[in-house]
Design a protein around this motif. Structure first.
Motif, mmCIF file in Angstrom:
data_model
loop_
_atom_site.group_PDB
_atom_site.id
_atom_site.type_symbol
_atom_site.label_atom_id
_atom_site.label_comp_id
_atom_site.label_asym_id
_atom_site.label_seq_id
_atom_site.Cartn_x
_atom_site.Cartn_y
_atom_site.Cartn_z
ATOM 1 N N LYS A 290 -2.497 -0.385 -4.591
ATOM 2 C CA LYS A 290 -2.816 1.025 -4.894
ATOM 3 C C LYS A 290 -2.023 1.493 -6.111
ATOM 4 N N HIS B 268 -4.264 20.409 0.949
ATOM 5 C CA HIS B 268 -4.518 19.313 1.879
ATOM 6 C C HIS B 268 -5.881 18.659 1.621
ATOM 7 N N VAL C 180 3.199 19.206 1.579
ATOM 8 C CA VAL C 180 1.788 19.568 1.452
ATOM 9 C C VAL C 180 1.504 20.647 2.497
ATOM 10 N N PHE D 226 -0.240 8.913 2.423
ATOM 11 C CA PHE D 226 0.390 9.943 3.241
ATOM 12 C C PHE D 226 0.089 9.709 4.720
ATOM 13 N N HIS D 227 1.089 9.880 5.547
ATOM 14 C CA HIS D 227 0.897 9.908 7.002
ATOM 15 C C HIS D 227 1.834 10.980 7.529
ATOM 16 N N ARG D 228 1.348 11.828 8.400
ATOM 17 C CA ARG D 228 2.187 12.933 8.869
ATOM 18 C C ARG D 228 3.386 12.388 9.663
ATOM 19 N N THR E 143 0.849 -1.188 0.000
ATOM 20 C CA THR E 143 0.000 0.000 0.000
ATOM 21 C C THR E 143 0.885 1.237 0.000
ATOM 22 N N THR E 144 0.272 2.383 -0.250
ATOM 23 C CA THR E 144 0.976 3.657 -0.210
ATOM 24 C C THR E 144 -0.006 4.732 0.234
ATOM 25 N N SER F 262 -3.563 7.439 -4.027
ATOM 26 C CA SER F 262 -3.272 6.929 -2.682
ATOM 27 C C SER F 262 -4.424 7.193 -1.727
ATOM 28 N N MET F 263 -5.340 8.088 -2.124
ATOM 29 C CA MET F 263 -6.465 8.427 -1.247
ATOM 30 C C MET F 263 -7.677 7.511 -1.466
ATOM 31 N N SER G 285 1.610 9.121 12.739
ATOM 32 C CA SER G 285 0.250 8.834 13.192
ATOM 33 C C SER G 285 -0.502 8.083 12.093
ATOM 34 N N LEU G 286 -1.069 6.940 12.451
ATOM 35 C CA LEU G 286 -1.790 6.106 11.466
ATOM 36 C C LEU G 286 -3.295 6.204 11.710
ATOM 37 N N HIS G 287 -3.746 7.429 12.089
ATOM 38 C CA HIS G 287 -5.115 7.586 12.584
ATOM 39 C C HIS G 287 -6.222 7.287 11.569
ATOM 40 N N SER G 288 -5.913 7.232 10.267
ATOM 41 C CA SER G 288 -6.971 6.888 9.292
ATOM 42 C C SER G 288 -7.451 5.452 9.496
HETATM 43 C C1 LIG Z 1 -1.627 15.463 3.145
HETATM 44 C C2 LIG Z 1 -2.251 14.280 3.811
HETATM 45 C C3 LIG Z 1 -1.813 13.884 5.053
HETATM 46 C C4 LIG Z 1 -2.361 12.773 5.676
HETATM 47 N N1 LIG Z 1 -1.920 12.419 6.904
HETATM 48 C C5 LIG Z 1 -2.383 11.301 7.489
HETATM 49 C C6 LIG Z 1 -1.867 10.882 8.744
HETATM 50 O O1 LIG Z 1 -1.050 11.546 9.372
HETATM 51 N N2 LIG Z 1 -2.331 9.720 9.250
HETATM 52 C C7 LIG Z 1 -3.268 8.968 8.615
HETATM 53 O O2 LIG Z 1 -3.631 7.912 9.122
HETATM 54 N N3 LIG Z 1 -3.797 9.359 7.436
HETATM 55 C C8 LIG Z 1 -3.366 10.495 6.855
HETATM 56 N N4 LIG Z 1 -3.881 10.906 5.651
HETATM 57 C C9 LIG Z 1 -4.916 10.090 4.987
HETATM 58 C C10 LIG Z 1 -4.300 8.838 4.369
HETATM 59 O O3 LIG Z 1 -3.229 9.184 3.542
HETATM 60 C C11 LIG Z 1 -5.337 8.077 3.574
HETATM 61 O O4 LIG Z 1 -6.373 7.667 4.427
HETATM 62 C C12 LIG Z 1 -4.722 6.862 2.875
HETATM 63 O O5 LIG Z 1 -5.695 6.310 2.027
HETATM 64 C C13 LIG Z 1 -4.247 5.829 3.851
HETATM 65 O O6 LIG Z 1 -3.575 4.823 3.140
HETATM 66 P P1 LIG Z 1 -3.412 3.345 3.674
HETATM 67 O O7 LIG Z 1 -4.641 2.596 3.252
HETATM 68 O O8 LIG Z 1 -2.175 2.859 2.978
HETATM 69 O O9 LIG Z 1 -3.268 3.386 5.160
HETATM 70 C C14 LIG Z 1 -3.369 12.040 5.031
HETATM 71 C C15 LIG Z 1 -3.822 12.458 3.779
HETATM 72 C C16 LIG Z 1 -3.287 13.576 3.182
HETATM 73 C C17 LIG Z 1 -3.797 14.011 1.850
#
Ligand SMILES: Cc1cc2nc3c(=O)[nH]c(=O)nc-3n(C[C@H](O)[C@H](O)[C@H](O)COP(=O)(O)O)c2cc1C
Length: 463
Positions: free
Chosen positions: A218, A305, A297, A156-158, A153-154, A207-208, A170-173
């Motif tokens: 992805k 963002h 970003v 964004f995570h801060r 997968t790929t 990636s979103m 942070s993997l909060h998504s």
């Molecule tokens: C600029 C930006 C920053 C992001 N930062 C985070 C983050 O810090 N943590 C997080 O969990 N998701 C973050 N997201 C959302 C994830 O990138 C998004 O949910 C992504 O689909 C997660 O991918 P994964 O399925 O590989 O976990 C961010 C999105 C954007 C556009």
């Protein structure tokens, strides 16, 4: 240099050639401290959203590229679409998975720094809002493989700068990366991962995507957006493949069983966020182009963002709705609702109960969508005043509003329960009833408008 049409610099070249008015090069020396963020917010206040390249950041030779995703016209051009058709073009292309091509060498393999040579503080990482705990890498695409299936997968995570080789993450998504890390941790292992900085906006967009089958990569979705195989190269950790045209690759691991304070950080909600999964990434190796660009970003509630979140959510919700409701016309996820928490659906209602069906589907599509409003197709869902008119005049609160308590939600949503991260979701049916003799909307015909413009023109009033 290979891979140009799929790289960040290939995108910049296209913008420079075809939309020179949409690229702004700032040559004056600029501090990493707050200045880049405020420049982009100020441009937004002036109604402008160009790609911005800060060429002269104090204390570094590496330029910072920002706001690559804040402009609908440029994003539409990436998909060969008109700006107004962007969600539909995205929706069509992202369902066309194209297998990747693996090339022998990445453009990021010019310089390799290992062990003690690794020093992330040398990168021009901006400190974006005064509330932020530290400088943050905000355009790091984290790439990793599922420890169980090997599918990668790929996203964004801060990434909070904590030291030369240490980043808070942070993997909060709680999507794939969160789950891959959880699976690795359950085996007592850290998760090998690579952070990729400096990719094309279609990588950002792809990636979103969140609604796709578990065996799909992805990268294959991103290939669908490009309309050709996405070119990848293998980096030096866990056989992870990353975009061959990227600028910088940081190889390392997300530690198992280690949690440290991370944040606060100025989030897309427009608030300082103190919530985090508090994970830790340790870097073992950095690879980069000799003349690497650093992509960042703009954080907070910036277009950079949020715009892609609006487009991808509109496309994903439309995909989910169209499976059962062909009479759904369009979906709008407004910027000012953080590109996340509200979706407005327009439909040509054929039978009562359809708006409720649409709302349940949209609310269930993903955790961020918290409120859904359905309107008739005479309402312009891109005009919030028209939407509010429909809410004001067609909603009978006792029948048309329903609440679903206790639903899993976004950790970052300030209204989600601080312990369970659940919310109450809400649907608002703002469509007029079908079979009652409901009030008739006032209209002015096109012919009347044309005549009015003629009268006004004769009186010296023009648009
Ligand atoms: C600029 C930006 C920053 C992001 N930062 C985070 C983050 O810090 N943590 C997080 O969990 N998701 C973050 N997201 C959302 C994830 O990138 C998004 O949910 C992504 O689909 C997660 O991918 P994964 O399925 O590989 O976990 C961010 C999105 C954007 C556009």
């Amino acid at each position: 240099m290979t891979n140009d049409n799929q790289s960040l610099r290939g995108f910049l070249e296209t913008v420079e050639q075809e939309f020179p008015e949409e690229i702004l090069r700032i040559r004056e020396p600029v501090s990493r401290n707050l200045e880049m963020t405020s420049v982009v917010f100020e441009l937004d206040r002036l109604g402008k959203s160009p790609v911005v390249i800060f060429e002269n950041i104090e204390g570094t030779k590496t330029p910072v590229v920002t706001n690559i995703a804040g402009n609908r016209k440029l994003l539409a051009h990436c998909l060969n679409a008109e700006a107004r058709n962007l969600p539909t073009a995205f929706r069509d292309r992202c369902q066309n998975y194209i297998p990747c091509e693996v090339v022998s060498r990445g453009a990021w393999d010019d310089i390799v720094l290992e062990g003690d040579q690794v020093d992330l503080t040398q990168l021009p990482i901006p400190f974006q809002f005064s509330v932020d705990a530290a400088p943050y890498i905000t355009a790091g695409q984290i790439c990793a493989r599922d420890p169980e299936t090997g599918v990668d997968t790929t996203g964004f995570h801060r990434l909070m700068l904590k030291g030369k080789n240490r980043l808070g993450i942070s993997l909060h998504s709680r999507r794939r990366m969160y789950e891959f890390h959880r699976r690795a941790e359950a085996r007592g292992q850290s998760l090998p991962a690579a952070i990729v900085i400096g990719t094309h906006p279609l990588h950002y967009m792809g990636s979103m995507v969140y609604a796709y089958p578990p065996h799909v990569r992805k990268y294959e979705i991103i290939g669908g957006l490009f309309g050709e195989p996405y070119r990848l190269a293998r980096c030096g950790v866990n056989n992870i493949e990353v975009p061959a045209g990227a600028e910088i690759v940081i190889e390392g691991e997300i530690l198992a069983g280690v949690h440290e304070p991370e944040g606060p950080f100025g989030e897309f909600t427009g608030y300082a966020s103190y919530r985090s999964t508090q994970n830790v990434f340790v870097a073992h190796r950095v690879r980069m182009r000799r003349d690497a660009l650093f992509h960042s970003v703009v954080s907070g509630m910036s277009r950079d963002h949020i715009l892609i979140s609006c487009i991808t959510r509109e496309g994903e919700i439309l995909n989910a709705l169209r499976r059962n409701l062909p009479n759904v016309k369009a979906v709008h996820v407004p910027h000012k609702t953080c590109g996340a928490f509200l979706a407005i659906v327009s439909m040509k209602k054929i039978a009562e109960g359809e708006p409720k069906m649409a709302m349940l589907t949209a609310l269930g599509t993903e955790l961020y969508t918290k409120h859904v409003i359905v309107v008739d197709d005479d309402v312009d869902i891109f005009d919030m005043e028209d939407v509010m008119w429909a809410v004001a005049t067609r909603v009978r609160a006792e029948k048309d509003i329903f609440l679903v308590p206790g639903v899993k939600s976004a950790i970052i949503d300030p209204t989600s329960d601080p312990k369970t991260f659940t919310v109450t979701k809400m649907g608002i049916d703002a469509t007029a009833p079908l079979n009652e003799n409901f009030a008739e909307r006032l209209t002015i015909s096109d012919a009347q408008r044309t005549r009015a413009r003629q009268i006004l023109g004769n009186a010296g009033v023009t648009a």
